[in-house]
Design a protein around this motif. Structure first.
Motif, PDB file in Angstrom:
ATOM      1  N   THR A 185       0.740  -1.014   0.321  1.00  0.00           N
ATOM      2  CA  THR A 185       0.205  -0.316  -0.386  1.00  0.00           C
ATOM      3  C   THR A 185       0.941   1.584   0.167  1.00  0.00           C
ATOM      4  O   THR A 185       1.898   0.982   0.949  1.00  0.00           O
ATOM      5  N   GLU A 186       0.530   2.150  -0.672  1.00  0.00           N
ATOM      6  CA  GLU A 186       1.348   3.550  -0.298  1.00  0.00           C
ATOM      7  C   GLU A 186       0.999   4.666   0.775  1.00  0.00           C
ATOM      8  O   GLU A 186       0.308   4.434   1.185  1.00  0.00           O
ATOM      9  N   PRO A 187       2.137   4.631   0.794  1.00  0.00           N
ATOM     10  CA  PRO A 187       2.397   5.301   2.403  1.00  0.00           C
ATOM     11  C   PRO A 187       1.031   6.505   2.006  1.00  0.00           C
ATOM     12  O   PRO A 187       0.773   7.197   1.412  1.00  0.00           O
ATOM     13  N   GLN A 188       0.599   6.866   3.961  1.00  0.00           N
ATOM     14  CA  GLN A 188      -0.382   8.075   3.549  1.00  0.00           C
ATOM     15  C   GLN A 188       0.018   9.474   2.648  1.00  0.00           C
ATOM     16  O   GLN A 188      -0.445   9.947   2.377  1.00  0.00           O
ATOM     17  N   PHE A 189       0.798   9.826   3.106  1.00  0.00           N
ATOM     18  CA  PHE A 189       1.691  11.124   2.209  1.00  0.00           C
ATOM     19  C   PHE A 189       1.079  10.987   0.799  1.00  0.00           C
ATOM     20  O   PHE A 189       1.740  11.788  -0.079  1.00  0.00           O
ATOM     21  N   ASP A 190       1.969   9.760   0.658  1.00  0.00           N
ATOM     22  CA  ASP A 190       1.689   9.319  -1.008  1.00  0.00           C
ATOM     23  C   ASP A 190       0.081   9.951  -1.531  1.00  0.00           C
ATOM     24  O   ASP A 190       0.410  10.446  -2.975  1.00  0.00           O
ATOM     25  N   ALA A 238      -0.936  13.582  -1.776  1.00  0.00           N
ATOM     26  CA  ALA A 238      -0.202  14.502  -2.056  1.00  0.00           C
ATOM     27  C   ALA A 238      -0.600  13.856  -3.643  1.00  0.00           C
ATOM     28  O   ALA A 238      -1.438  14.829  -4.598  1.00  0.00           O
ATOM     29  N   THR A 239      -1.359  12.827  -3.910  1.00  0.00           N
ATOM     30  CA  THR A 239      -1.381  12.592  -5.394  1.00  0.00           C
ATOM     31  C   THR A 239      -3.745  13.583  -5.809  1.00  0.00           C
ATOM     32  O   THR A 239      -4.456  13.968  -6.623  1.00  0.00           O
ATOM     33  N   LEU A 240      -3.938  13.078  -3.840  1.00  0.00           N
ATOM     34  CA  LEU A 240      -5.608  13.017  -4.117  1.00  0.00           C
ATOM     35  C   LEU A 240      -5.273  14.846  -4.204  1.00  0.00           C
ATOM     36  O   LEU A 240      -6.615  15.427  -4.632  1.00  0.00           O
ATOM     37  N   ILE A 241      -4.418  15.521  -2.507  1.00  0.00           N
ATOM     38  CA  ILE A 241      -4.045  17.341  -3.154  1.00  0.00           C
ATOM     39  C   ILE A 241      -4.003  17.555  -4.466  1.00  0.00           C
ATOM     40  O   ILE A 241      -4.877  18.205  -5.259  1.00  0.00           O
ATOM     41  N   THR A 242      -3.774  16.931  -5.605  1.00  0.00           N
ATOM     42  CA  THR A 242      -3.291  17.564  -6.849  1.00  0.00           C
ATOM     43  C   THR A 242      -4.633  17.147  -7.436  1.00  0.00           C
ATOM     44  O   THR A 242      -4.594  17.602  -8.138  1.00  0.00           O
ATOM     45  N   ARG A 243      -4.984  16.205  -7.397  1.00  0.00           N
ATOM     46  CA  ARG A 243      -6.617  16.249  -8.473  1.00  0.00           C
ATOM     47  C   ARG A 243      -7.409  17.349  -8.112  1.00  0.00           C
ATOM     48  O   ARG A 243      -7.996  17.692  -8.403  1.00  0.00           O
ATOM     49  N   ALA A 244      -7.489  16.692  -6.772  1.00  0.00           N
ATOM     50  CA  ALA A 244      -8.808  17.828  -6.402  1.00  0.00           C
ATOM     51  C   ALA A 244      -8.364  18.983  -6.523  1.00  0.00           C
ATOM     52  O   ALA A 244      -9.524  19.656  -6.680  1.00  0.00           O
ATOM     53  N   ALA A 245      -7.358  19.496  -6.379  1.00  0.00           N
ATOM     54  CA  ALA A 245      -6.415  20.976  -7.015  1.00  0.00           C
ATOM     55  C   ALA A 245      -7.154  21.473  -7.511  1.00  0.00           C
ATOM     56  O   ALA A 245      -7.501  22.747  -8.794  1.00  0.00           O
ATOM     57  N   GLN A 266     -12.728  12.148  -1.873  1.00  0.00           N
ATOM     58  CA  GLN A 266     -11.753  10.820  -0.763  1.00  0.00           C
ATOM     59  C   GLN A 266     -11.190  11.123   0.346  1.00  0.00           C
ATOM     60  O   GLN A 266     -10.431  10.916   1.205  1.00  0.00           O
ATOM     61  N   LEU A 267     -10.459  12.647  -0.454  1.00  0.00           N
ATOM     62  CA  LEU A 267      -9.017  13.673   1.087  1.00  0.00           C
ATOM     63  C   LEU A 267     -10.245  13.910   2.883  1.00  0.00           C
ATOM     64  O   LEU A 267     -10.055  13.841   3.781  1.00  0.00           O
ATOM     65  N   TYR A 268     -11.461  13.986   2.175  1.00  0.00           N
ATOM     66  CA  TYR A 268     -12.810  14.866   2.976  1.00  0.00           C
ATOM     67  C   TYR A 268     -12.607  13.561   3.894  1.00  0.00           C
ATOM     68  O   TYR A 268     -12.742  13.306   4.623  1.00  0.00           O
ATOM     69  N   GLU A 269     -13.052  11.779   3.337  1.00  0.00           N
ATOM     70  CA  GLU A 269     -13.555  10.874   3.939  1.00  0.00           C
ATOM     71  C   GLU A 269     -11.649  10.101   4.996  1.00  0.00           C
ATOM     72  O   GLU A 269     -12.249   9.402   5.591  1.00  0.00           O
ATOM     73  N   ARG A 270     -11.251  10.656   4.529  1.00  0.00           N
ATOM     74  CA  ARG A 270      -9.442  10.360   5.329  1.00  0.00           C
ATOM     75  C   ARG A 270      -9.807  11.180   5.915  1.00  0.00           C
ATOM     76  O   ARG A 270      -8.641  10.488   7.053  1.00  0.00           O
ATOM     77  N   HIS A 271      -9.827  12.286   5.775  1.00  0.00           N
ATOM     78  CA  HIS A 271      -9.176  13.332   7.527  1.00  0.00           C
ATOM     79  C   HIS A 271     -10.733  14.406   7.947  1.00  0.00           C
ATOM     80  O   HIS A 271     -10.058  14.686   8.961  1.00  0.00           O
ATOM     81  N   VAL A 272     -11.579  13.912   7.643  1.00  0.00           N
ATOM     82  CA  VAL A 272     -12.885  13.834   8.303  1.00  0.00           C
ATOM     83  C   VAL A 272     -12.882  14.014   9.711  1.00  0.00           C
ATOM     84  O   VAL A 272     -12.858  15.002  10.724  1.00  0.00           O
ATOM     85  N   GLY A 273     -12.479  11.986  10.208  1.00  0.00           N
ATOM     86  CA  GLY A 273     -12.719  12.323  11.836  1.00  0.00           C
ATOM     87  C   GLY A 273     -11.053  13.507  12.671  1.00  0.00           C
ATOM     88  O   GLY A 273     -11.084  13.292  14.254  1.00  0.00           O
ATOM     89  N   CYS A 304      -9.005  26.494  -0.582  1.00  0.00           N
ATOM     90  CA  CYS A 304      -7.429  27.030  -0.451  1.00  0.00           C
ATOM     91  C   CYS A 304      -6.661  26.041  -0.818  1.00  0.00           C
ATOM     92  O   CYS A 304      -5.110  26.385  -0.484  1.00  0.00           O
ATOM     93  N   LEU A 305      -7.320  24.905  -1.349  1.00  0.00           N
ATOM     94  CA  LEU A 305      -6.521  23.265  -1.811  1.00  0.00           C
ATOM     95  C   LEU A 305      -4.929  23.778  -2.484  1.00  0.00           C
ATOM     96  O   LEU A 305      -4.130  23.721  -2.519  1.00  0.00           O
ATOM     97  N   ALA A 306      -5.558  24.286  -3.619  1.00  0.00           N
ATOM     98  CA  ALA A 306      -4.760  24.542  -4.250  1.00  0.00           C
ATOM     99  C   ALA A 306      -3.617  25.769  -3.978  1.00  0.00           C
ATOM    100  O   ALA A 306      -2.144  25.824  -4.505  1.00  0.00           O
ATOM    101  N   ASP A 307      -3.940  26.724  -3.087  1.00  0.00           N
ATOM    102  CA  ASP A 307      -2.215  27.163  -1.920  1.00  0.00           C
ATOM    103  C   ASP A 307      -1.692  26.154  -1.296  1.00  0.00           C
ATOM    104  O   ASP A 307      -0.778  26.708  -0.786  1.00  0.00           O
ATOM    105  N   TYR A 308      -2.157  25.198  -1.357  1.00  0.00           N
ATOM    106  CA  TYR A 308      -1.039  23.856  -0.368  1.00  0.00           C
ATOM    107  C   TYR A 308       0.400  23.601  -0.907  1.00  0.00           C
ATOM    108  O   TYR A 308       0.290  23.807  -2.427  1.00  0.00           O
ATOM    109  N   ARG A 309       1.468  24.544  -0.349  1.00  0.00           N
ATOM    110  CA  ARG A 309       2.344  24.357  -1.877  1.00  0.00           C
ATOM    111  C   ARG A 309       3.499  23.023  -0.900  1.00  0.00           C
ATOM    112  O   ARG A 309       4.549  23.068  -0.954  1.00  0.00           O
ATOM    113  N   GLY A 310       3.157  21.971   0.610  1.00  0.00           N
ATOM    114  CA  GLY A 310       3.868  20.746   1.049  1.00  0.00           C
ATOM    115  C   GLY A 310       4.969  21.992   1.038  1.00  0.00           C
ATOM    116  O   GLY A 310       5.817  21.065   1.893  1.00  0.00           O
TER     117      GLY A 310
END
Length: 188
Positions: free
Chosen positions: A4-9, A12-19, A28-35, A65-71
């Motif tokens: 399985t891919e590490p969480q940050f990978d 990162a993929t979801l952030i790029t696609r969502a932005a 998917q980002l929402y479901e991963r982090h809503v808790g 603001c997701l497009a502003d996330y620079r990592g």
């Protein structure tokens, strides 16, 4: 067997696609982090019925603001900061009133009374914390309730270590004064 891919990978993929406007990726980002968001917002806002509204507002802000996330930091640190800002804005706007919606009939078993007493103590703690500055409240919650170390809080909030330590110390002092005044029957 596939690894399985590490969480940050995955993030990162979801952030790029969502932005880029991919709604499925954002969901998917929402479901991963809503808790994670609900946990931290709940600790800052307290035991009130508006938690879901605040969490929803966090994800509205994340979407904007997701497009502003620079990592520059981990996504969860960035997400915490967005959550923190939304929760603080909410606390500033919220009327400081006592809700009678939570009162229950007085016919309760012994264990029910203990739960009610614990819930009452929790409400008392959050009522006392409403009187303290928001940055002190946040530091207190992260240190005393979440069990984070001062360095972790400083890294998470972006504040200097000594400032965080001072806020925790001051929040403890403020709470002690409020609780002592309450025990004496005074209005804090």
């Amino acid at each position: 067997m596939a690894q399985t891919e590490p969480q940050f990978d995955v993030d990162a993929t979801l952030i790029t696609r969502a932005a880029a406007g991919d709604r499925v990726a954002f969901r998917q980002l929402y479901e991963r982090h809503v808790g994670y968001v609900a946990h931290h917002v709940g600790r800052l806002v307290g035991p009130r019925g508006d938690l879901e509204d605040v969490v929803q507002e966090v994800f509205v802000q994340v979407h904007r603001c997701l497009a502003d996330y620079r990592g520059d930091c981990t996504f969860t640190t960035w997400l915490y900061r967005v959550s923190r800002n939304v929760a603080i804005d909410h606390l500033r706007r919220r009327k400081k009133t006592v809700s009678l919606d939570d009162w229950r009939p007085l016919r309760q078993s012994g264990s029910s009374w203990r739960r009610l007493e614990a819930r009452d103590q929790l409400r008392g703690l959050y009522a006392a914390m409403e009187k303290m500055p928001l940055d002190h409240r946040e530091a207190f919650v992260l240190y005393e309730i979440e069990g984070m170390k001062l360095r972790e809080i400083a890294d998470l909030t972006g504040d200097p270590l000594n400032t965080v330590a001072s806020r925790v110390r001051r929040a403890r002092q403020d709470l002690r004064e409020v609780l002592e005044a309450t025990q004496r029957g005074e209005r804090p």
